[in-house]
Design a protein around this motif. Structure first.
Motif, PDB file in Angstrom:
ATOM      1  N   VAL A  17      -5.537  -2.662   5.196  1.00 51.20           N
ATOM      2  CA  VAL A  17      -4.942  -1.569   4.435  1.00 51.20           C
ATOM      3  C   VAL A  17      -5.011  -1.831   2.935  1.00 51.20           C
ATOM      4  CG1 VAL A  17      -2.551  -2.379   4.560  1.00 51.20           C
ATOM      5  CG2 VAL A  17      -3.001   0.038   4.316  1.00 51.20           C
ATOM      6  N   ASP A  18      -4.836  -3.089   2.506  1.00 44.87           N
ATOM      7  CA  ASP A  18      -4.920  -3.361   1.064  1.00 44.87           C
ATOM      8  C   ASP A  18      -6.339  -3.165   0.549  1.00 44.87           C
ATOM      9  OD1 ASP A  18      -5.912  -5.637   2.348  1.00 44.87           O
ATOM     10  OD2 ASP A  18      -5.039  -7.036   0.899  1.00 44.87           O
ATOM     11  N   SER A  19      -7.321  -3.557   1.335  1.00 46.89           N
ATOM     12  CA  SER A  19      -8.710  -3.395   0.934  1.00 46.89           C
ATOM     13  C   SER A  19      -9.108  -1.923   0.898  1.00 46.89           C
ATOM     14  CB  SER A  19      -9.605  -4.158   1.916  1.00 46.89           C
ATOM     15  OG  SER A  19     -10.956  -3.966   1.605  1.00 46.89           O
ATOM     16  N   TRP A  20      -8.687  -1.158   1.901  1.00 53.57           N
ATOM     17  CA  TRP A  20      -9.045   0.258   1.959  1.00 53.57           C
ATOM     18  C   TRP A  20      -8.387   1.051   0.832  1.00 53.57           C
ATOM     19  CZ3 TRP A  20      -6.620   4.980   2.722  1.00 53.57           C
ATOM     20  CH2 TRP A  20      -7.489   6.058   2.956  1.00 53.57           C
ATOM     21  N   THR A  21      -7.091   0.807   0.582  1.00 56.89           N
ATOM     22  CA  THR A  21      -6.408   1.556  -0.479  1.00 56.89           C
ATOM     23  C   THR A  21      -6.999   1.236  -1.848  1.00 56.89           C
ATOM     24  OG1 THR A  21      -4.665  -0.113  -0.554  1.00 56.89           O
ATOM     25  CG2 THR A  21      -4.237   1.867   0.750  1.00 56.89           C
ATOM     26  N   ALA A  33      -2.624  -3.723  -4.617  1.00 53.29           N
ATOM     27  CA  ALA A  33      -2.463  -3.089  -3.306  1.00 53.29           C
ATOM     28  C   ALA A  33      -1.736  -4.029  -2.350  1.00 53.29           C
ATOM     29  CB  ALA A  33      -3.825  -2.705  -2.745  1.00 53.29           C
ATOM     30  N   ALA A  34      -2.111  -5.307  -2.353  1.00 49.43           N
ATOM     31  CA  ALA A  34      -1.462  -6.284  -1.480  1.00 49.43           C
ATOM     32  C   ALA A  34       0.000  -6.469  -1.874  1.00 49.43           C
ATOM     33  CB  ALA A  34      -2.206  -7.615  -1.535  1.00 49.43           C
ATOM     34  N   GLU A  35       0.276  -6.488  -3.164  1.00 49.23           N
ATOM     35  CA  GLU A  35       1.655  -6.641  -3.655  1.00 49.23           C
ATOM     36  C   GLU A  35       2.510  -5.446  -3.252  1.00 49.23           C
ATOM     37  OE1 GLU A  35       4.679  -8.735  -5.137  1.00 49.23           O
ATOM     38  OE2 GLU A  35       2.623  -9.463  -5.077  1.00 49.23           O
ATOM     39  N   ALA A  36       1.944  -4.248  -3.318  1.00 52.95           N
ATOM     40  CA  ALA A  36       2.673  -3.054  -2.893  1.00 52.95           C
ATOM     41  C   ALA A  36       2.982  -3.110  -1.396  1.00 52.95           C
ATOM     42  CB  ALA A  36       1.869  -1.800  -3.222  1.00 52.95           C
ATOM     43  N   CYS A  37       2.048  -3.631  -0.609  1.00 50.97           N
ATOM     44  CA  CYS A  37       2.287  -3.791   0.831  1.00 50.97           C
ATOM     45  C   CYS A  37       3.419  -4.786   1.068  1.00 50.97           C
ATOM     46  CB  CYS A  37       1.025  -4.274   1.538  1.00 50.97           C
ATOM     47  SG  CYS A  37      -0.294  -3.056   1.606  1.00 50.97           S
ATOM     48  N   ARG A  38       3.365  -5.912   0.382  1.00 48.63           N
ATOM     49  CA  ARG A  38       4.412  -6.925   0.554  1.00 48.63           C
ATOM     50  C   ARG A  38       5.769  -6.414   0.089  1.00 48.63           C
ATOM     51  NH1 ARG A  38       0.108 -10.385  -0.636  1.00 48.63           N
ATOM     52  NH2 ARG A  38       0.485 -10.351  -2.874  1.00 48.63           N
ATOM     53  N   GLY A  39       5.776  -5.518  -0.889  1.00 49.37           N
ATOM     54  CA  GLY A  39       7.017  -4.962  -1.405  1.00 49.37           C
ATOM     55  C   GLY A  39       7.558  -3.811  -0.578  1.00 49.37           C
ATOM     56  N   GLY A  40       6.846  -3.413   0.476  1.00 51.22           N
ATOM     57  CA  GLY A  40       7.320  -2.343   1.341  1.00 51.22           C
ATOM     58  C   GLY A  40       7.021  -0.950   0.829  1.00 51.22           C
ATOM     59  N   HIS A  41       6.068  -0.812  -0.088  1.00 55.77           N
ATOM     60  CA  HIS A  41       5.746   0.494  -0.664  1.00 55.77           C
ATOM     61  C   HIS A  41       4.603   1.196   0.050  1.00 55.77           C
ATOM     62  CE1 HIS A  41       8.476  -0.334  -3.944  1.00 55.77           C
ATOM     63  NE2 HIS A  41       7.880  -1.486  -4.115  1.00 55.77           N
ATOM     64  N   VAL A  42       4.039   0.551   1.076  1.00 57.70           N
ATOM     65  CA  VAL A  42       2.930   1.140   1.824  1.00 57.70           C
ATOM     66  C   VAL A  42       3.335   1.239   3.291  1.00 57.70           C
ATOM     67  CG1 VAL A  42       0.504   0.882   2.499  1.00 57.70           C
ATOM     68  CG2 VAL A  42       1.231   0.165   0.228  1.00 57.70           C
ATOM     69  N   ARG A  43       3.124   2.429   3.863  1.00 55.43           N
ATOM     70  CA  ARG A  43       3.430   2.647   5.281  1.00 55.43           C
ATOM     71  C   ARG A  43       2.183   3.208   5.962  1.00 55.43           C
ATOM     72  NH1 ARG A  43       8.435   3.257   7.283  1.00 55.43           N
ATOM     73  NH2 ARG A  43      10.143   2.610   5.947  1.00 55.43           N
ATOM     74  N   VAL A  44       1.918   2.712   7.163  1.00 52.01           N
ATOM     75  CA  VAL A  44       0.805   3.219   7.962  1.00 52.01           C
ATOM     76  C   VAL A  44       1.406   3.805   9.232  1.00 52.01           C
ATOM     77  CG1 VAL A  44      -1.301   2.644   9.214  1.00 52.01           C
ATOM     78  CG2 VAL A  44      -0.825   1.557   7.019  1.00 52.01           C
ATOM     79  N   ASN A  45       1.195   5.083   9.452  1.00 48.41           N
ATOM     80  CA  ASN A  45       1.737   5.803  10.605  1.00 48.41           C
ATOM     81  C   ASN A  45       3.249   5.623  10.725  1.00 48.41           C
ATOM     82  OD1 ASN A  45      -0.820   6.743  11.304  1.00 48.41           O
ATOM     83  ND2 ASN A  45      -1.252   4.906  12.476  1.00 48.41           N
ATOM     84  N   GLY A  46       3.942   5.627   9.593  1.00 43.53           N
ATOM     85  CA  GLY A  46       5.395   5.552   9.580  1.00 43.53           C
ATOM     86  C   GLY A  46       5.981   4.155   9.586  1.00 43.53           C
ATOM     87  N   ALA A  47       5.182   3.116   9.787  1.00 43.59           N
ATOM     88  CA  ALA A  47       5.683   1.741   9.829  1.00 43.59           C
ATOM     89  C   ALA A  47       5.261   1.005   8.563  1.00 43.59           C
ATOM     90  CB  ALA A  47       5.136   1.003  11.047  1.00 43.59           C
ATOM     91  N   THR A  48       6.156   0.167   8.053  1.00 54.02           N
ATOM     92  CA  THR A  48       5.839  -0.631   6.868  1.00 54.02           C
ATOM     93  C   THR A  48       4.635  -1.515   7.166  1.00 54.02           C
ATOM     94  OG1 THR A  48       8.161  -0.644   6.268  1.00 54.02           O
ATOM     95  CG2 THR A  48       6.762  -2.250   5.178  1.00 54.02           C
ATOM     96  N   ALA A  49       3.685  -1.543   6.232  1.00 57.42           N
ATOM     97  CA  ALA A  49       2.427  -2.253   6.456  1.00 57.42           C
ATOM     98  C   ALA A  49       2.379  -3.562   5.691  1.00 57.42           C
ATOM     99  CB  ALA A  49       1.256  -1.380   6.037  1.00 57.42           C
ATOM    100  N   LYS A  50       1.846  -4.580   6.337  1.00 53.15           N
ATOM    101  CA  LYS A  50       1.513  -5.830   5.660  1.00 53.15           C
ATOM    102  C   LYS A  50       0.095  -5.666   5.112  1.00 53.15           C
ATOM    103  CE  LYS A  50       4.429  -8.799   8.451  1.00 53.15           C
ATOM    104  NZ  LYS A  50       4.466  -9.948   9.355  1.00 53.15           N
ATOM    105  N   PRO A  51      -0.306  -6.498   4.141  1.00 50.77           N
ATOM    106  CA  PRO A  51      -1.637  -6.314   3.543  1.00 50.77           C
ATOM    107  C   PRO A  51      -2.795  -6.375   4.540  1.00 50.77           C
ATOM    108  CG  PRO A  51      -0.341  -7.813   2.214  1.00 50.77           C
ATOM    109  CD  PRO A  51       0.450  -7.539   3.443  1.00 50.77           C
TER     110      PRO A  51
END
Length: 134
Positions: A17-21, A33-51
């Protein structure tokens, strides 16, 4: 074998997800992008995403950046950053429209310095109230 459609190479059925975004220009850098994932600012299909969470075509990705939420659906998988017109072909943007300028202009904003008093202002207040030690 890699498919080439209008300059976009896609050989994978999924990507991080970090690479695609980052590749579709939702973030300026992959580390952001990876930092946003770790911070909980990215969701995939409603679930918080890890990088490293994989995304596939059809997945809904929600990103919250600077108080604005972007909602995109994965159309194509890419892992290399491409130009903006090509990146637009890899996603479907379902983000809500921004509020009209009249509403955003009417939002109250705190004037600079109107918050906590500075040390100088506190001393002046103390002097006026007669609380000085001099």
């Amino acid at each position: 074998m890699a498919r080439v459609e209008s300059g976009i190479q896609s050989s994978a059925t999924q990507a991080r997800v970090d690479s695609w975004t980052w590749a579709v220009r939702l973030f300026k850098t992959r580390s952001a992008a990876a930092e946003a994932c770790r911070g909980g600012h990215v969701r995939v299909n409603g679930a918080t995403a890890k990088p490293a969470q994989p995304v596939r075509p059809g997945d809904e990705v929600r990103i919250r950046v600077s108080g604005v939420e972007r909602i995109v659906v994965v159309e194509r998988i890419i892992t290399k950053r491409v130009s903006a017109p090509l990146a637009a072909q890899c996603l479907i943007d379902r983000s809500p429209a921004p509020p009209p300028r009249e509403i955003s202009a009417a939002m109250p904003r705190r004037d600079r310095g109107a918050g906590r008093p500075t040390k100088r202002e506190r001393r002046e207040t103390d002097r006026l109230m007669g609380r000085t030690e001099h």
